[in-house]
Design an enzyme around this catalytic site. Structure first.
Site, PDB file in Angstrom:
ATOM      1  CB  CYS A 116       6.656  -0.476   9.633  1.00  0.00           C
ATOM      2  SG  CYS A 116       7.309   1.178   9.732  1.00  0.00           S
ATOM      3  CG  ASN A 214      -2.240  -2.544   3.143  1.00  0.00           C
ATOM      4  OD1 ASN A 214      -0.936  -2.575   3.370  1.00  0.00           O
ATOM      5  ND2 ASN A 214      -2.864  -1.824   3.042  1.00  0.00           N
ATOM      6  N   GLY A 215      -2.239  -2.511  -0.111  1.00  0.00           N
ATOM      7  CA  GLY A 215      -1.280  -1.859  -0.853  1.00  0.00           C
ATOM      8  C   GLY A 215      -1.847  -1.420  -2.209  1.00  0.00           C
ATOM      9  NE  ARG A 243       0.219   5.017  -0.156  1.00  0.00           N
ATOM     10  CZ  ARG A 243      -0.246   5.244  -1.536  1.00  0.00           C
ATOM     11  NH1 ARG A 243       0.015   6.425  -2.326  1.00  0.00           N
ATOM     12  NH2 ARG A 243      -0.148   4.042  -1.991  1.00  0.00           N
TER      13      ARG A 243
END
Length: 491
Positions: A116, A214-215, A243
């Protein structure tokens, strides 16, 4: 809740990513409904979790970790027990271990957030700040792997160079973690920047443990089939979605996306069923609506100030009334059962009265407990002993005070241990016909004691007004209308 003895597998899985304010229980359960194999909770900070108490919520059938201010920090249930990963923010190995031991029997795995980039995480040395301290990373992960029985993972971002990234993940692998989740961006990059699939692929080829890619939400993942395509392009073992799942949790559904209206209604039902705070529910629904926030329904949602108003905006007013009535009826039934059980446990020899302690009715620093203790000392009795219990169904307290082998308690429950003890002291004092120290009570032993102390104090002051040798000390003269700030003698 039954202790989970299963080992979580990170091969070939589709996973709900940890998302602040999004990854609460309603979203996790909805993701599982649509096909997610593993769900991560939002990042929870170790220091906050260490202040929490584990509470069995019999009304909701959940396990709650409750802060001192009664706020539920983490809520989980049996449905997700073998699939939920608890992600924490930590920069200290011992604190991380303490939190992991607190929750490990209620979750399937433990994850450390090392990716993060937001200030609220990095300013405490957590999140992406850990990437610049490999020694600390190693210590935290090694301590967790050795200290708990559940699988341990971490979620990282890529470093400025491929070489640095590979050196870090190899060092992480040696700690014994079960998997590594890799957000394929650097800590300064944001969602609009392309995800570095080639770096994730290089990581997957460099280590032997599962790598979770991820991403990909911005450029790669729009429908379910894209999950497998993203996995293949990164050579990862599993795919983690943030998301794209926040916008529509049915991204995990093999048969295809469900209409957003249906998704939102299902989410709201979980939020009501599990008493999710309306502000969190509202936030998540706004993330789903996105460009539809200016529609009539979006405006109703924006104006909603309660769970009931949110339900009414989505034509679920009847559902809200039915479920809340069922929960309240269950809570009332559980309270009655608990009351009967605890009355039996207290025994017939306990003297009870329906009283509560209201501090506004007492002088400062004088309480029923103090009056009772003073009386026991005067009578040369053992000091009062308080036995306090907490009722799980509503987390209220009741105390029994034992004085000279007799038991006293209030029939009413209080919101704190201190208030319950004061109420028990009131029952004892009233049963014995003793003053309890209320305002205007001239018989209060403490009030009498305080008056004696005040008299002694004034005597001492008067004695000080005479100088040594008997010479009188001239008192200051006050004249009205002057700026003399001296205080006149007490008459």
């Amino acid at each position: 809740m039954i202790v989970n003895s299963l080992t979580l597998c990170y091969q070939g899985k589709v996973i709900l990513a940890p998302m602040v304010r999004v990854g609460t229980l309603p979203m996790r359960l909805l993701a599982l409904d649509y096909g997610a194999d593993i769900v991560y909770c939002e990042e929870l900070i170790d220091i906050k979790m260490l202040q929490c108490k584990r509470v069995v919520n019999e009304v909701l059938d959940t396990i709650d970790f409750v802060a001192p201010n009664e706020r539920v920090v983490f809520r989980t249930c049996e449905r997700e027990q073998n699939k939920v990963v608890f992600q924490m923010g930590s920069a200290d190995a011992e604190r991380a271990l303490a939190v992991a031991r607190l929750v490990e029997n209620d979750v399937a795995g433990i994850d450390i957030n090392m990716g993060c980039p937001k200030e609220y995480s990095t300013k405490g040395g957590m999140g992406a700040a850990l990437l610049s301290d490999p020694d600390k990373i190693e210590k935290i992960l090694s301590t967790l792997v050795k200290g708990i029985c559940k699988p341990v993972t971490c979620k990282i971002r890529i470093l400025p160079s491929l070489e640095e990234t590979l050196n870090l993940v190899k060092r992480i692998e040696r700690t014994g973690v079960a998997a590594i989740a890799v957000h394929g961006r650097k800590k300064e990059e944001r969602p609009q920047h392309p995800v570095h699939c080639d770096i994730i692929k290089a990581i997957a080829e460099a280590v032997s443990i599962p790598v979770i890619a991820n991403g990909g939400s911005h450029d790669h993942i729009k429908v379910y089939s894209d999950l497998e395509a993203f996995r293949q392009v990164t050579s990862a073992s599993s795919v983690m979605v943030a998301r794209a799942a926040m916008w529509n949790p049915s991204i995990f559904r093999k048969e295809g996306l469900q209409p957003l209206e249906r998704i939102m209604q299902e989410y709201i039902k979980y939020a009501v069923r599990y008493d999710n705070h309306y502000t969190n529910t509202k936030y998540c629904l706004c993330q789903m609506l996105r460009e539809q926030l200016e529609t009539p329904q979006g405006k109703k949602l924006h104006a909603a100030q309660s769970s009931q108003e949110i339900c009414e905006a989505f034509e679920l007013g009847g559902f809200y009334e039915r479920v809340t009535a069922e929960l309240e009826a269950k809570a009332a039934s559980l309270r009655q059962e608990a009351r009967e059980e605890q009355d039996q446990a207290a025994g017939p020899d306990v003297i009870q009265m329906a009283v509560k302690f209201d501090k506004r009715q007492y002088p400062p620093q004088i309480t029923p407990k103090m009056c009772l203790l003073e009386w026991c000392r005067k009578e040369k009795l053992a000091q009062p002993v308080y036995e306090t219990i907490q009722r799980p169904v509503d987390r209220l307290f009741r105390s029994i005070v034992i004085v000279s082998e007799h038991k006293y308690c209030s029939a009413l429950w209080d919101k704190s241990k201190k208030l319950a003890e004061q109420a028990a002291a009131i029952v004892c004092l009233r049963s014995l016909g003793l003053p309890e120290g209320k305002l205007g009570d001239p018989q209060s032993p403490l009030m009498h004691k305080r008056k004696l102390e005040e008299r002694e104090l004034w005597k001492d002051r008067e004695n000080e007004e005479t100088l040594p040798g008997g010479a009188p000390h001239k008192k200051p003269h006050l004249t009205l209308g002057t700026n003399n700030n001296s205080i006149p003698d007490r008459p």
